[in-house]
Design a protein around this motif. Sequence first.
Motif, mmCIF file in Angstrom:
data_model
loop_
_atom_site.group_PDB
_atom_site.id
_atom_site.type_symbol
_atom_site.label_atom_id
_atom_site.label_comp_id
_atom_site.label_asym_id
_atom_site.label_seq_id
_atom_site.Cartn_x
_atom_site.Cartn_y
_atom_site.Cartn_z
ATOM 1 N N VAL A 147 0.857 -1.199 0.000
ATOM 2 C CA VAL A 147 0.000 0.000 0.000
ATOM 3 C C VAL A 147 0.889 1.244 0.000
ATOM 4 N N HIS A 148 1.910 1.262 0.859
ATOM 5 C CA HIS A 148 2.804 2.426 0.917
ATOM 6 C C HIS A 148 3.584 2.582 -0.390
ATOM 7 N N HIS A 149 3.900 1.448 -1.011
ATOM 8 C CA HIS A 149 4.692 1.505 -2.248
ATOM 9 C C HIS A 149 3.814 1.678 -3.491
ATOM 10 N N ASN A 203 10.958 13.613 3.917
ATOM 11 C CA ASN A 203 11.491 12.485 3.139
ATOM 12 C C ASN A 203 10.612 12.153 1.941
ATOM 13 N N HIS A 204 9.305 12.410 2.084
ATOM 14 C CA HIS A 204 8.372 12.088 0.996
ATOM 15 C C HIS A 204 8.047 13.315 0.148
ATOM 16 N N SER A 205 8.557 14.482 0.527
ATOM 17 C CA SER A 205 8.142 15.713 -0.147
ATOM 18 C C SER A 205 8.794 15.873 -1.512
ATOM 19 N N MET A 223 17.232 10.062 -0.942
ATOM 20 C CA MET A 223 17.458 8.665 -0.558
ATOM 21 C C MET A 223 16.144 7.883 -0.504
ATOM 22 N N HIS A 224 15.109 8.520 0.080
ATOM 23 C CA HIS A 224 13.854 7.787 0.245
ATOM 24 C C HIS A 224 13.113 7.603 -1.081
ATOM 25 N N LEU A 225 13.322 8.532 -2.034
ATOM 26 C CA LEU A 225 12.675 8.351 -3.340
ATOM 27 C C LEU A 225 13.162 7.045 -3.971
ATOM 28 N N HIS A 227 13.978 4.456 -2.368
ATOM 29 C CA HIS A 227 13.317 3.343 -1.678
ATOM 30 C C HIS A 227 12.029 2.964 -2.416
ATOM 31 N N HIS A 228 11.407 3.944 -3.076
ATOM 32 C CA HIS A 228 10.122 3.721 -3.750
ATOM 33 C C HIS A 228 10.279 3.347 -5.224
ATOM 34 N N ILE A 229 11.505 3.144 -5.711
ATOM 35 C CA ILE A 229 11.728 2.893 -7.141
ATOM 36 C C ILE A 229 11.030 1.593 -7.573
HETATM 37 ZN ZN LIG Z 1 7.972 6.016 1.841
#
Ligand SMILES: [Zn+2]
Length: 290
Positions: A147-149, A203-205, A223-225, A227-229
């Motif tokens: 869901v988060h991804h 981190n999500h902005s 860095m967190h972007l 994580h969502h690749i």
């Molecule tokens: Zn995230």
Amino acid sequence: MEKYLNTFTEAFIGTINWTLDSILFNVPWHKNYFWGLIVISLVVWVLEMIFPWRKDQSFIRKDFWLDGFYMFFNFFIFAIVISGFYNVLGVLFSEIGISNKSLALIDISHWELWQQLLVFFIILDFVQWLTHVLLHKFEFLWRFHKVHHSVKEMGFAAHLRYHWMENIFYKPLKTFGVMLIGGFEPEQAYIVHFIAISIGHLNHSNIKITWGPFKYILNNSVMHLYHHIKALPEGRSQGINYGISLSIWDYIFKTNYVPEESGTLELGFPDEESFPKGFIGQFFTGFRSK
Ligand SMILES: [Zn+2]
Ligand SMILES: [Zn+2]
């Protein structure tokens, strides 16, 4: 039995009242997570408008309102529903002699306040990093974490788009972390919570933040972007950059990966076409393997 029922209803009604009092400004401002969350969100949203990283991304990006709803659902509605269960669990554990003081490794109660808050922050962040790694490693947990991804366009509100079961998955290790420091939650823990919410939003902005040399300690939007690749790099099929507030755990355990900083990645996961797009579908997802 009556005792458990009373514990349940007291906690349930207590949380409803606390939430209503927060909305009506009847609680101390520093404990007002309802308006605190709104203020932090508005500040980061305005910063996204002034300093956009992906300039062609709309201020009201794809799924903005869905994520806005998730924010209040996970923070307040879920908290009300679960509070009774958690309090009953607390009573059951204390009856078999386990309290959050049973495991104390270190006693920090006589430390300076800033030291207490720092240790509390670091321990809590590490156990959440570990939980996040597990959410990626085990298929039955990943089904919920998807869901988060499922975010396709990244913005601050995506921070709190996650399946309600994640609240439950994070709970045991968080409780364990607090037990390690003697069940001690500093009275001023709200400072840590508000800092963590702010870092998570950033981190999500859609704002390019790297923190310069501090990137090895603090997690950041670049860095967190990654994580969502959608297409994970060769040999890293279980994920990269698991950091929550701190990035240091990824550097220590070599799960870090930031090859460039353009911000133009395709986000998601490979089998996302068949994944539910709306709140109701996502609410019920994850319980059955395909
Ligand atoms: Zn995230
Ligand atoms: Zn993840």
